[in-house]
Write an enzyme that holds these catalytic residues in place. Structure first.
Site: not given
Ligand code: XUL
Ligand code: CO
Length: 437
Positions: A99, A102, A230, A266, A294, A305, A307, A337
């Site tokens: 992003h 980031d 997404e 994802e 992802d 989430d 991750d 991700d």
């Protein structure tokens, strides 16, 4: 400076190896199902989880120990760029994804923010040139800053919408500068909390307008990345508009956007929507909309989430089965991700986690190839639908049948005979294939 001096180059050592800093399954040059593993999997590092995040959660401060911790904002951003390329080299990962926020800190104004971005993008460009590593996709973070409290492309405030548009414009320019293969839109705040204060129709119309403007601008500047949306059903908003594959495809179709987009799917978003990852991929694939993945996994006991790095072999196998059946990921890839757990705060954990994900997907790829080559599931599915190959079934499929002709058939076809779906047998067969590769 070397940020990971204590970590060796990670190599393929095969199944017999007990070296934790080596691959047991991911052998980039090994040919599986007509292509090398590297070509099939197109792995990517997620910049935000690997270099930007520090393990902060709603109950506690960050735990991660990183070499750049004590630096000021812009120096930290520069250090992370160097760390990114060193990390990719050590793991031999071809792609990365980020992003805008980031990679570079926000300034006091949009001008200042864009200036910071330019400094880092120039460094990334040099890093890509020197290493041969590439950008799988970039995107814009329109969810962290408080200005996006009521949305970005679905904002209730036209000033916020304009700011979001400016951010997307800059993101597209950055993507072009870095030769991104794809450009992602994830609607972090594109949803709502309550209908009591929401004009859903206007929000969706405006979101579509933002996408149309983005397509026009990408064309204008000659940025030919594949656009991806997404889906995610909830979190941060209660109702996210891009709920899942099917909802997102319907939205794109309604607004004349379908031909310009594919989906970035994802795993943990699929499970939040009450689907399996393979369901989401199948829905995208049969609609010609599979773009990129992802890769991560959720936790059966937690409802959000999480991750986590993907290590569930049933899921990686069925995911790669769908991907191979769909003809591959094209310009997409397998982007991790995923974040190390808060307790895994050492730098070595970043490597161990990626090795776990890369080996699990390579394992899944090998098992998926075997499932297809041995027609383990295909023969079952073919047999299951065989009644549509001849007789009344063929008439239905060819479009010749009418309600009247089917009624005539049904009236004299007595009794109807069905067959077992044999699900339990198939699950065991799947296990046998996974453990045989
Ligand atoms: C959030 C998420 C994002 C997108 C890119 O759940 O998955 O990081 O991948 O914005
Ligand atoms: Co994601």
């Amino acid at each position: 400076m070397a940020y990971f001096a204590n970590i060796p180059q990670i190599k393929f050592e095969g199944k017999g190896s007990d070296n934790p800093l080596a691959f047991k399954h991911y052998d980039p040059q090994q040919v599986v199902f007509g292509k090398t593993m590297e070509e099939h999997l197109r792995y990517a590092v997620a910049y935000w989880h690997t270099f930007t995040a520090d393990g902060t959660d709603p109950f506690g401060a960050g735990t991660a120990v990183r070499a750049w911790d004590s630096l000021g904002a812009l120096d930290k951003a520069k250090a992370r760029v160097e760390a990114n390329f060193e990390f990719m080299d050590k793991l031999n990962i071809p792609f990365y994804a980020f992003h805008d926020r980031d990679i570079a800190p926000e300034g006091a104004t949009l001008q200042e923010t864009n200036k910071n971005l330019d400094v880092i993008v120039a460094m990334l460009k040099d890093g890509q040139k020197a290493s041969g590593r590439k950008l799988l996709w970039n995107t814009q973070n329109m969810f962290t800053n408080p200005r996006f409290v009521h949305g970005a492309g679905t904002a209730v405030n036209a000033d916020v919408y304009a700011y979001a548009a400016a951010q997307v414009k800059k993101g597209l320019e950055v993507g072009k500068e870095l030769g991104a293969e794809n450009y992602v839109f994830w609607g972090g705040r594109e949803g709502y909390e309550t209908l009591l204060n929401t004009d859903m129709k206007l929000e969706l119309d405006n979101l579509a307008r933002l996408y149309h403007m983005s397509i026009a601008y990408a064309k204008e500047i000659g940025f030919d990345a594949q656009f991806l949306i997404e889906p995610k059903p909830k979190e941060p908003t209660k109702h996210q508009y891009d709920f899942d594959s099917a909802t997102t495809i319907a939205f794109l179709q309604n607004y004349g956007l379908k031909e310009h987009f594919k989906l970035n799917l994802e795993a943990n978003h699929a499970t939040l929507a009450g689907h399996t990852f393979e369901h989401e991929i199948r829905v995208a694939a049969i609609n010609g909309m599979l773009g990129s993945l992802d890769a991560n996994q959720g936790d059966m006991l937690l409802g959000w989430d999480t991750d986590e790095f993907p290590t569930d072999l049933y899921s990686t196998t069925l995911t790669m089965y769908e991907v191979l059946k769909a003809g591959g990921l094209g310009r997409g890839g397998v982007n991790f991700d995923a974040k190390v757990r808060r307790g895994s705060f050492e730098v070595e954990d970043l490597f161990l986690a990626h090795i776990a994900g890369m080996d699990s997907f390579a394992w899944g790829l090998k098992a998926a190839a075997k499932l297809i080559e041995n027609k383990v599931l295909d023969s079952v599915v073919e047999d299951r639908y065989a009644s549509f190959n001849s007789g009344i079934g063929a008439e239905i499929v060819s479009g010749k049948a009418t309600l009247a002709s089917l009624e005539q058939y049904a009236l004299q076809n007595n009794p109807i005979v069905n067959k077992s779906g044999r699900q339990e047998r198939l699950r065991l067969l799947l296990s046998e294939v996974i453990y045989s590769v």
